[in-house]
Design a protein around this motif. Structure first.
Motif, short mmCIF file in Angstrom:
data_model
loop_
_atom_site.label_atom_id
_atom_site.label_comp_id
_atom_site.label_asym_id
_atom_site.label_seq_id
_atom_site.Cartn_x
_atom_site.Cartn_y
_atom_site.Cartn_z
N UNK A 266 -12.25 -21.39 16.86
CA UNK A 266 -13.29 -20.66 17.61
C UNK A 266 -14.46 -20.30 16.69
N UNK A 267 -14.15 -19.81 15.50
CA UNK A 267 -15.22 -19.44 14.56
C UNK A 267 -16.07 -20.65 14.22
N UNK A 268 -15.41 -21.79 13.98
CA UNK A 268 -16.16 -23.00 13.65
C UNK A 268 -17.09 -23.41 14.79
N UNK A 269 -16.57 -23.30 16.01
CA UNK A 269 -17.39 -23.63 17.19
C UNK A 269 -18.59 -22.71 17.31
N UNK A 270 -18.37 -21.46 17.03
CA UNK A 270 -19.42 -20.46 17.27
C UNK A 270 -20.48 -20.42 16.19
N UNK A 271 -20.13 -20.90 14.99
CA UNK A 271 -21.07 -20.82 13.86
C UNK A 271 -22.43 -21.41 14.19
N UNK A 272 -22.41 -22.49 14.98
CA UNK A 272 -23.63 -23.24 15.30
C UNK A 272 -24.70 -22.37 15.96
N UNK A 273 -24.26 -21.37 16.72
CA UNK A 273 -25.27 -20.57 17.44
C UNK A 273 -25.39 -19.14 16.91
N UNK A 274 -24.84 -18.90 15.73
CA UNK A 274 -24.79 -17.52 15.24
C UNK A 274 -25.68 -17.29 14.03
N UNK A 275 -26.43 -16.20 14.08
CA UNK A 275 -27.08 -15.68 12.87
C UNK A 275 -26.20 -14.61 12.24
N UNK A 276 -25.26 -14.11 13.04
CA UNK A 276 -24.34 -13.07 12.58
C UNK A 276 -23.11 -13.14 13.47
N UNK A 277 -21.95 -13.03 12.85
CA UNK A 277 -20.69 -13.03 13.62
C UNK A 277 -20.04 -11.66 13.49
#
Ligand code: AMP
Ligand code: MG
Length: 438
Positions: A266-277
């Motif tokens: 999930x984190x890998x998937x989300x990295x693409x659209x994140x400036x901050x997690x």
């Protein structure tokens, strides 16, 4: 795995709230500027100086509904001996070609309409008969009449000074002047000014895209029935709302089960659209504390996240690091709802505002009289109690207890009461520091 000595150092050291925040702010930098359309730029920080291309107002115009006149024609006007002028036309706001006003003439004019050639001032309609011949009181009524009524004669009952009721070209701002300086936060009035000078887009630091995900195999989405041992996922909703309120574009990812592989994917998937997690849960020392397990394990290329004990309550366990190819900041917050919210306020909100390049990343704080006594505040920890702050009386009243599961009390608080590390009790009536939430 990073070096074991490093791990031990991190685990052993107890971080102060200030040191953890400093560490975050030293590694979170303002986002690169982009061009945004005005509506999208609200709340953003301008990175260019904006000069005014052309004077505002762009032309002399009327500040009243009335009649554009030459002042000599009405110099002697009184109620008994009004000036009688020939109405030569009707000038609405937006009209291009206005008729010239010659001696003995007037033009009916609306607020914002260009002052016609020859006219020197505007007589408000209230000072006239509105062209009806029916005396002073008729002016107001007549003025709303259709344009064809703008003929014949108008009686003017009072003189007018030169340029009276005229908004001069450039009286607001002149061409070439600085409209807004780089660094300005674009609120409604600044956006209004940009629109007024004809700017459709501006170069600003964008809103950060913040991805919020909660972890916990016990979590069920609201509106779905709870099975044994299950609870609704409140953190992801609360933190997404908080991120949005802080100025971010917030994306809520549904709860991820306590399973290292799914969390990692999930984190890998989300990295693409994140400036901050932002994650919630799974950062303490339990057997299923999967965030800690997954992120502490990242390879050097994947980034490093350090997990810490903070001298604060609630919110002792915290994780922070930079992950993925773009070194995206990640804040791992504890799972108890109050802990996660307090952690958001103290660490995530400043990080979001730092990404936006805002000059002030902190909430307002104030001193307030604590209405009730506080006892049993933990020695050596900075405690953040929920409170209701009354602006009028300057008093703050603790809401609910110290328990970090007390989300109802949180929802009735508007402030955090700060009990310093070396203080274990506060007498009723004593002054405390208060962080104002909003
Ligand atoms: P954890 O930090 O994962 O050990 O969670 C601490 C406590 O917070 C547990 O009681 C969890 O059930 C609760 N909790 C964790 N995540 C959430 C969430 N997203 N919404 C509501 N409660 C949560
Ligand atoms: Mg958990």
């Amino acid at each position: 795995m990073s070096g074991s000595t490093d791990q031990i150092t991190h685990q052993d050291r107890v971080w102060s709230v200030a040191d953890h925040l400093d560490d975050i702010l030293s590694k979170v930098h303002p986002l690169e500027p982009i061009d945004l359309q005005l509506p999208e730029a609200q709340g953003c920080v301008l990175v260019e100086d904006i000069a005014v291309p052309a004077a505002l107002p762009p032309f002399d115009n009327s500040s009243m509904d009335g009649y554009a006149v030459r002042i000599a024609d009405v110099a002697d006007a009184t109620d008994t001996y009004p000036a009688v002028l020939t109405v030569v036309g009707d000038i609405a706001a937006g009209s291009g070609a206005a008729p010239a006003v010659r001696p003995g003439e007037a033009a009916r004019i609306m607020t914002g309409a260009p002052l016609p050639p020859g006219a020197e001032a505007v007589v408000p309609v209230e000072w006239t008969d509105g062209g009806t011949g029916a005396g002073p009181a008729a002016g107001m009524l007549a003025h709303s009449a259709a344009p064809q009524a703008a003929g014949g004669e108008v009686r003017v009952y009072r003189p007018v000074a030169a340029r009276q009721h005229v908004r001069a070209r450039g009286s607001d701002v002149q061409a070439g002047e600085l409209a807004l300086r780089a660094g300005t936060v674009l609120g409604p009035a600044q956006i209004g000014l940009l629109a007024a000078i004809g700017r459709g887009t501006v170069t600003v630091r964008p809103r950060p895209r913040v991805v919020v995900l909660s972890t916990g195999s016990e979590l069920v989405q609201p509106a779905e029935p709870l099975g044994p041992g299950q609870i609704h996922d409140s953190n992801s909703f609360m933190l997404t709302a908080a991120a949005r309120e802080a100025g971010a574009i917030a994306y809520r990812v549904g709860a991820v089960a306590d399973d290292a592989l799914s969390l990692r994917a999930t984190l890998e998937d989300q990295l693409i659209r994140a400036d901050l997690l932002v994650t919630s849960g799974g950062v303490s020392v339990g057997a299923y504390d999967v965030v800690k397990e997954t992120l502490a394990d990242l390879s050097a290329e994947d980034g490093t996240v350090s997990f810490r004990k903070l001298a604060m309550q609630p919110g002792k366990p915290q994780g922070f690091g930079l992950i993925g190819p773009d070194r995206t900041p990640l804040l791992a917050l504890p799972g108890n709802p109050v802990s996660s919210y307090v952690s958001f306020e103290l660490f995530v909100r400043p990080a979001i505002r730092a990404l936006m390049g805002l000059p002030d990343v902190h909430r307002h704080t104030t001193r307030a009289v604590c209405a009730d006594a506080v006892t049993g505040s933990p020695e050596g920890k900075r405690q953040f109690l929920r409170g209701f702050h009354d602006r009028d009386t300057g008093e703050v009243t603790p809401v609910g207890g110290a328990g970090s599961h007390l989300i109802k009390a949180l929802a009735h608080a508007n402030a955090l009461i700060v009990i310093p590390e070396d203080t274990t009790e506060v007498a009723a009536g004593a002054e405390v520091d208060v962080v104002l939430l909003g």
